[in-house]
Design a protein around this motif. Structure first.
Motif, PDB file in Angstrom:
ATOM      1  N   SER A 177     -38.071   2.260 -23.399  1.00  0.00           N
ATOM      2  CA  SER A 177     -36.878   3.084 -23.608  1.00  0.00           C
ATOM      3  C   SER A 177     -36.113   2.651 -24.856  1.00  0.00           C
ATOM      4  O   SER A 177     -35.444   3.458 -25.492  1.00  0.00           O
ATOM      5  N   LYS A 178     -36.210   1.343 -25.227  1.00  0.00           N
ATOM      6  CA  LYS A 178     -35.616   0.835 -26.454  1.00  0.00           C
ATOM      7  C   LYS A 178     -36.267  -0.506 -26.766  1.00  0.00           C
ATOM      8  O   LYS A 178     -36.793  -1.189 -25.877  1.00  0.00           O
ATOM      9  N   THR A 179     -36.216  -0.878 -28.015  1.00  0.00           N
ATOM     10  CA  THR A 179     -36.812  -2.153 -28.430  1.00  0.00           C
ATOM     11  C   THR A 179     -35.778  -3.113 -29.007  1.00  0.00           C
ATOM     12  O   THR A 179     -36.099  -4.287 -29.237  1.00  0.00           O
ATOM     13  N   GLN A 180     -34.571  -2.667 -29.276  1.00  0.00           N
ATOM     14  CA  GLN A 180     -33.497  -3.517 -29.759  1.00  0.00           C
ATOM     15  C   GLN A 180     -32.373  -3.495 -28.741  1.00  0.00           C
ATOM     16  O   GLN A 180     -31.814  -2.440 -28.424  1.00  0.00           O
ATOM     17  N   LEU A 181     -32.002  -4.676 -28.221  1.00  0.00           N
ATOM     18  CA  LEU A 181     -30.986  -4.758 -27.177  1.00  0.00           C
ATOM     19  C   LEU A 181     -30.415  -6.160 -27.156  1.00  0.00           C
ATOM     20  O   LEU A 181     -30.950  -7.087 -27.793  1.00  0.00           O
ATOM     21  N   ALA A 182     -29.339  -6.314 -26.404  1.00  0.00           N
ATOM     22  CA  ALA A 182     -28.702  -7.615 -26.247  1.00  0.00           C
ATOM     23  C   ALA A 182     -29.243  -8.301 -25.007  1.00  0.00           C
ATOM     24  O   ALA A 182     -29.767  -7.654 -24.095  1.00  0.00           O
ATOM     25  N   ALA A 183     -29.085  -9.617 -24.976  1.00  0.00           N
ATOM     26  CA  ALA A 183     -29.508 -10.369 -23.785  1.00  0.00           C
ATOM     27  C   ALA A 183     -28.725  -9.892 -22.570  1.00  0.00           C
ATOM     28  O   ALA A 183     -27.549  -9.512 -22.676  1.00  0.00           O
ATOM     29  N   THR A 184     -29.371  -9.885 -21.446  1.00  0.00           N
ATOM     30  CA  THR A 184     -28.866  -9.414 -20.133  1.00  0.00           C
ATOM     31  C   THR A 184     -28.804  -7.895 -20.041  1.00  0.00           C
ATOM     32  O   THR A 184     -28.465  -7.369 -18.989  1.00  0.00           O
ATOM     33  N   GLU A 185     -29.105  -7.187 -21.127  1.00  0.00           N
ATOM     34  CA  GLU A 185     -29.236  -5.735 -21.027  1.00  0.00           C
ATOM     35  C   GLU A 185     -30.616  -5.400 -20.455  1.00  0.00           C
ATOM     36  O   GLU A 185     -31.555  -6.201 -20.563  1.00  0.00           O
ATOM     37  N   SER A 186     -30.725  -4.217 -19.886  1.00  0.00           N
ATOM     38  CA  SER A 186     -32.003  -3.812 -19.289  1.00  0.00           C
ATOM     39  C   SER A 186     -32.636  -2.679 -20.085  1.00  0.00           C
ATOM     40  O   SER A 186     -31.944  -1.937 -20.791  1.00  0.00           O
ATOM     41  N   LEU A 187     -33.962  -2.582 -19.983  1.00  0.00           N
ATOM     42  CA  LEU A 187     -34.700  -1.463 -20.545  1.00  0.00           C
ATOM     43  C   LEU A 187     -35.817  -1.098 -19.578  1.00  0.00           C
ATOM     44  O   LEU A 187     -36.109  -1.867 -18.644  1.00  0.00           O
ATOM     45  N   THR A 188     -36.419   0.027 -19.796  1.00  0.00           N
ATOM     46  CA  THR A 188     -37.535   0.456 -18.944  1.00  0.00           C
ATOM     47  C   THR A 188     -38.804   0.556 -19.770  1.00  0.00           C
ATOM     48  O   THR A 188     -38.783   1.007 -20.916  1.00  0.00           O
ATOM     49  N   LEU A 189     -39.894   0.114 -19.184  1.00  0.00           N
ATOM     50  CA  LEU A 189     -41.220   0.228 -19.785  1.00  0.00           C
ATOM     51  C   LEU A 189     -42.069   1.101 -18.876  1.00  0.00           C
ATOM     52  O   LEU A 189     -42.175   0.825 -17.665  1.00  0.00           O
ATOM     53  N   LYS A 190     -42.641   2.154 -19.424  1.00  0.00           N
ATOM     54  CA  LYS A 190     -43.440   3.097 -18.627  1.00  0.00           C
ATOM     55  C   LYS A 190     -44.917   2.988 -19.010  1.00  0.00           C
ATOM     56  O   LYS A 190     -45.273   3.152 -20.180  1.00  0.00           O
ATOM     57  N   VAL A 191     -45.750   2.700 -18.002  1.00  0.00           N
ATOM     58  CA  VAL A 191     -47.203   2.673 -18.167  1.00  0.00           C
ATOM     59  C   VAL A 191     -47.734   3.959 -17.551  1.00  0.00           C
ATOM     60  O   VAL A 191     -47.651   4.144 -16.323  1.00  0.00           O
ATOM     61  N   GLN A 192     -48.277   4.865 -18.361  1.00  0.00           N
ATOM     62  CA  GLN A 192     -48.603   6.213 -17.890  1.00  0.00           C
ATOM     63  C   GLN A 192     -50.032   6.598 -18.247  1.00  0.00           C
ATOM     64  O   GLN A 192     -50.512   6.340 -19.336  1.00  0.00           O
ATOM     65  N   VAL A 193     -50.700   7.230 -17.242  1.00  0.00           N
ATOM     66  CA  VAL A 193     -52.012   7.837 -17.444  1.00  0.00           C
ATOM     67  C   VAL A 193     -51.882   9.319 -17.129  1.00  0.00           C
ATOM     68  O   VAL A 193     -51.370   9.695 -16.066  1.00  0.00           O
ATOM     69  N   SER A 194     -52.340  10.178 -18.027  1.00  0.00           N
ATOM     70  CA  SER A 194     -52.281  11.626 -17.818  1.00  0.00           C
ATOM     71  C   SER A 194     -53.641  12.228 -18.116  1.00  0.00           C
ATOM     72  O   SER A 194     -54.448  11.645 -18.843  1.00  0.00           O
ATOM     73  N   GLY A 195     -53.890  13.390 -17.545  1.00  0.00           N
ATOM     74  CA  GLY A 195     -55.161  14.075 -17.779  1.00  0.00           C
ATOM     75  C   GLY A 195     -55.683  14.719 -16.518  1.00  0.00           C
ATOM     76  O   GLY A 195     -54.912  15.107 -15.625  1.00  0.00           O
ATOM     77  N   LYS A 196     -56.997  14.789 -16.405  1.00  0.00           N
ATOM     78  CA  LYS A 196     -57.660  15.484 -15.291  1.00  0.00           C
ATOM     79  C   LYS A 196     -58.714  14.560 -14.699  1.00  0.00           C
ATOM     80  O   LYS A 196     -59.552  14.016 -15.429  1.00  0.00           O
TER      81      LYS A 196
END
Length: 586
Positions: free
Chosen positions: A294-313
């Motif tokens: 969700s972001k790569t630059q942040l302050a300590a103790t801040e949170s971010l989300t990382l999404k591992v996604q597979v799409s297709g058929k």
């Protein structure tokens, strides 16, 4: 004594031989028939065999069969087995013909039937075909399981579509499921069919109508030969009989037939072992793989989300996503699984994702290691690997307003924010009233409490009188109940006013269902004579009985003769009145 034992042993041996004797014989439904009639020939055996060879049936045309019937029962500890091959034959000309010998192999022995002599005469006025209705239903009704691929790979999607084919010579009035198919070694999902649709097609080169009853997606979970157990239905088939009504139209006879799609065998191929990636977890199909922050630059103790996604058929619900790994100075929480998939005849498609919440506790640059995802591609029949790029987190110092700060003793403290409402002044004015502020006697509250018991008594008298009147009104209750029943059973017919065929089919079904509910009888007992006798036994007024039977006759005649919308409205009103009259008397 020895003589008795010898005699007893002899009779036991004879009885054993007779019990074990193989019987294989041919039976004809008649030895003499007209050229416009049909002949049924049964080849019956008391033990199962192989390599059955029917005769050539010279002088006849095979119009049905072979139909197989198997009977296996135990009576008083004795097993009785019977297997029959049935053929329906139509003569090609007059004369005397011979049904030649049939052959079968039982226990490595060849058995033959005795020839049957049959005489074919000129056409008869009223053909009599013994089981003709049952035969016609069998030959014009077929349940088929269509499988998209009988030789798939492990975890490759295949579809099974169940279709009921009905010949234009017959019609289906009702059906119910007797036995559902079992998919023991498959991951399965049914596809919802909102409304059954009648379509035109062909069956074995002949024009047929068909209805798709069920659609299922299967993912095989084992290799080798896997069986799909059959779907079985009981179908009410309207078969044309030899009788005709006063207008010359052919009358129909309802036959209940059990049809099955039969067992199907799927030969599942294993996935190749050559070049199989170490991180392969069973994904089969065509996929895309991404890891997003969700972001790569942040302050300590801040949170971010990382999404591992597979799409297709492909088999999206049947494999594991790669696990995220982070440095020890970063706090990682359990992921939330998000699935956005849909399933249709093309298989399962969409996306699945694991969303991680990540909180860095220190200042610095922290790399999130790159992830890779491997799957088996069905189009190229090979394994493919997708690599996601490494993510670098740039973490600055903790913000000044951060709630996460350390004191002198290393204990975390949370600041308390003032809201401005911690303290209030003591109230100086009150809303109290003196005790003797006014007399209670003569006040509105006094008269209200005084009259309340009298009002309750009068209200109870009125309610009791109303309940007695309603309880005594037995006739009114019957009328209301009869009207409710009439509306219940005739609602479908009312919805089809204007469509002659649909209206009269619904009207006839409503009349039959009403009798089934009131008299507890089955559909096969719905002859007009039977209905007349049952209603007479229940002391129903003869006029009402006559009206009910005339309505059934109107439904039968309406199949073959045109009817106006005025006539349909009149029949609907007549049916409602007749059901109401019947319900008062039953």
């Amino acid at each position: 004594m020895k003589l008795r034992i010898i005699i007893l042993s002899f009779f036991l041996a004879i009885s054993t031989i007779s019990v074990a004797q193989v019987k294989f014989e041919a039976k004809a439904s008649k030895n003499k028939l007209g050229v416009n009639e049909r002949l049924r020939v049964d080849f019956e055996m008391n033990k199962d065999g192989d390599n059955f060879m029917p005769p050539s049936f010279n002088g006849f045309t095979v119009v049905g069969g072979p139909n197989q019937a198997v009977s296996n029962s135990w009576i008083n500890g004795k097993r009785t087995y019977s297997k029959t091959y049935s053929y329906f034959l139509a003569p090609t000309s007059r004369g005397k013909f011979t049904i030649a010998q049939a052959e079968i192999t039982i226990d490595d022995e060849v058995y033959k039937t005795t020839p049957i002599q049959v005489e074919v005469t000129g056409a008869v006025a009223t053909p009599k075909d013994g089981d003709n209705s049952d035969f016609v239903a069998s030959e014009n009704l077929h349940l088929v399981a269509e499988i998209s691929d009988s030789n798939p790979f492990l975890n490759e999607a295949i579809t099974v579509v169940y279709k009921l084919y009905v010949s234009p010579l017959v019609s289906v009035s009702n059906w119910r499921e007797m036995d559902s198919p079992v998919y023991s070694d498959f991951w399965s999902q049914n596809i919802d069919i909102r409304q059954l649709k009648i379509e035109s097609g062909t069956y074995e080169g002949e024009p047929y109508r068909f209805v798709v009853l069920r659609k299922t997606i299967l993912y095989p979970q084992k290799t080798g030969e896997l069986e799909i157990q059959p779907l079985a239905l009981t179908v009410s088939v309207d078969v044309p009989s030899e009788r005709r009504d006063i207008f010359g139209g052919r009358l129909y006879k309802t036959v209940d037939k059990t049809v099955t799609a039969g067992k199907r065998t799927i030969n599942v191929k294993p996935l190749p072992l050559a070049n199989k990636p170490a991180n392969f977890t069973g994904a089969v199909g065509n996929f895309d793989f991404k890891v997003n922050a969700s972001k790569t630059q942040l302050a300590a103790t801040e949170s971010l989300t990382l999404k591992v996604q597979v799409s297709g058929k492909g088999n999206l619900k049947l494999f594991d996503l790669p696990k995220l790994e982070v440095p020890s100075s970063i706090e990682l929480y359990e992921p939330e699984r998000i699935e956005n998939v849909r399933t249709d005849l093309n298989g399962t498609q969409g996306s699945i994702a694991d969303t991680y919440t990540v909180v860095p506790n220190q200042k610095g640059n922290f790399p999130i290691p790159a992830l890779s995802f491997s799957y088996f591609d069905l189009s190229s029949k090979s394994y493919k690997t997708i690599n996601a790029e490494e993510i670098l987190l740039e973490v600055s110092g903790a913000p000044a307003t951060s709630s996460f700060s350390a004191g002198n003793n290393g204990v975390n403290k949370l600041p308390v924010e003032a809201t401005g409402k911690q303290f209030e002044y003591i109230k100086l004015n009150t809303d109290l009233k003196p005790i003797n502020s006014g007399p209670f006697l003569g006040s509105a509250i006094f008269w209200t409490f005084l009259s309340l018991p009298i009002a309750i008594v009068f209200l109870g008298i009125l309610l009791g009188k109303k309940r007695r009147e309603m309880a005594d009104d037995v006739q009114g209750k019957k009328i209301k109940k009869a009207n409710r029943l009439a509306k219940k059973y005739l609602s479908e017919a009312k919805n089809n006013l204007g469509d002659q065929k649909a209206f009269y089919i619904a009207l006839e079904r409503a009349l039959h269902n009403y009798l089934k509910a009131k008299l507890h009888i089955q559909t096969n007992e719905m002859s007009k004579d039977k209905i007349d006798a049952l209603l007479q036994d229940r002391k129903v007024d003869p006029t009402t009985t006559k009206e009910f039977i005339s309505l059934i006759e109107s439904c039968e005649f309406a199949r073959y003769a045109p009817s106006s919308s005025v006539a349909m409205n009149q029949d609907y009103e007549k049916a409602a009145a007749t059901i109401s009259a019947l319900d008062k008397q039953l």
